[in-house]
Design an enzyme around this catalytic site. Structure first.
Site, PDB file in Angstrom:
ATOM      1  N   GLU A 242       0.827  -1.208   0.000  1.00 42.18           N
ATOM      2  CA  GLU A 242       0.000   0.000   0.000  1.00 42.18           C
ATOM      3  C   GLU A 242       0.863   1.261   0.000  1.00 42.18           C
ATOM      4  O   GLU A 242       0.495   2.275  -0.611  1.00 42.18           O
ATOM      5  CB  GLU A 242      -0.934  -0.015   1.209  1.00 42.18           C
ATOM      6  CG  GLU A 242      -2.005  -1.090   1.113  1.00 42.18           C
ATOM      7  CD  GLU A 242      -2.847  -1.207   2.367  1.00 42.18           C
ATOM      8  OE1 GLU A 242      -3.969  -1.722   2.267  1.00 42.18           O
ATOM      9  OE2 GLU A 242      -2.381  -0.798   3.459  1.00 42.18           O
TER      10      GLU A 242
ATOM     11  N   GLU B  34      -3.393  -9.947   4.636  1.00 39.69           N
ATOM     12  CA  GLU B  34      -4.173  -9.493   5.789  1.00 39.69           C
ATOM     13  C   GLU B  34      -5.271 -10.470   6.186  1.00 39.69           C
ATOM     14  O   GLU B  34      -5.629 -10.573   7.365  1.00 39.69           O
ATOM     15  CB  GLU B  34      -4.782  -8.112   5.503  1.00 39.69           C
ATOM     16  CG  GLU B  34      -3.854  -6.942   5.740  1.00 39.69           C
ATOM     17  CD  GLU B  34      -2.945  -6.649   4.561  1.00 39.69           C
ATOM     18  OE1 GLU B  34      -2.323  -5.582   4.542  1.00 39.69           O
ATOM     19  OE2 GLU B  34      -2.848  -7.495   3.636  1.00 39.69           O
TER      20      GLU B  34
END
Length: 265
Positions: A115, A135
């Site tokens: 990210e 995640e």
């Protein structure tokens, strides 16, 4: 900057380019103090008229960044704590950042590490790089990636990455347009990043600012609404560009068949 983090978030300046190096062994994971320190660095870059371009890189061979420091989270650090002025990693929510930022990815870009790269305008990667969003295995959401990836690559590819947590090689990332170019090793990677940074540093800063603000504003608008916003000069960077010395200099340089001299005003 948070105390004793100058060795964790290192900076150097050359040719109006800011190079930011995250050096937090063993995996360059980002905890809350590190994120705040990165935000301060990038906010200073944004506000310094003498700096034109930033390069984001990390130290070490194995990890570009493992993203949020899950060990700190396991010890009680709030995942949604105070990340600082720029949000996680100092970039993805930094307001009014109208200068080009280049990510130089070497090693594994995991979760928030990926990210962080996605928060940059250009991404170069070495062949050794890999990208992943694991995640789901930690029972949490890759929030920024869930917002950004389906808009940048085919929806089904993005959803596969988010739902399965599988790894993506540098070559596959290039094939889907996630990275601009894959370089053979870290040395070639940094040479390419600096080559592009110097090219952009010599470019028209007011045009770059207008490009970035226009792209941000247009992301949630239909085409005509975005065009109306630009042509009415309702965007501050566009209004500044259209009344600037630099725009007139660009016209004159084109007519005179010479290289323009950009002053940023």
């Amino acid at each position: 900057m948070d105390e004793d983090l100058s060795d964790v978030v290192r900076t150097r300046i050359e040719d109006r380019v800011l190079e930011v190096t995250l050096d937090r062994p063993p995996a360059n994971a980002i905890d809350l103090p590190t994120s705040r320190a990165m935000g301060e660095v990038f906010a200073s870059f944004r506000d310094d008229p003498d700096l034109r371009v930033a390069i984001v890189r990390t130290a070490g061979e194995k990890f570009f960044s493992a993203g949020f420091d899950l060990k700190a989270a396991a010890d009680g650090a709030a995942v949604q704590g105070e990340y600082g002025v720029g949000g996680f990693g100092g970039l993805q929510e930094l307001p009014d950042l109208n200068k080009p930022v280049i990510a130089a990815v070497h090693g594994m870009a995991v979760g928030g590490g990926w990210e962080l790269a996605l928060s940059c305008d250009l991404i170069y990667a070495s062949e050794a790089s890999r990208f992943g969003l694991p995640e789901i295995n930690a029972g949490t959401l890759a929030d920024a990636a869930t917002i950004k990836l389906p808009k940048r690559i085919p929806y089904h590819v993005a959803m596969e990455l988010l739902l399965t947590g599988r790894w993506m090689s540098a070559d596959e990332a290039a094939r889907w347009g996630v990275v601009n170019e894959v370089l053979p090793d870290e040395e070639a990677l940094m040479a390419r990043a600096w080559e592009t940074a110097r090219l952009l540093a010599d470019g028209p800063p007011l045009v770059f600012a207008a490009i970035k603000e226009t792209a941000r504003a247009a992301e949630s608008l239909r085409f005509q609404a975005a065009m109306d916003l630009v042509t009415s000069s309702d965007l501050p960077t566009v209004a500044t560009l259209y009344s600037s010395e630099d725009e007139q200099e660009g016209f004159r340089a084109f007519a005179e068949k010479r290289k323009p001299v950009w002053k940023g005003r």
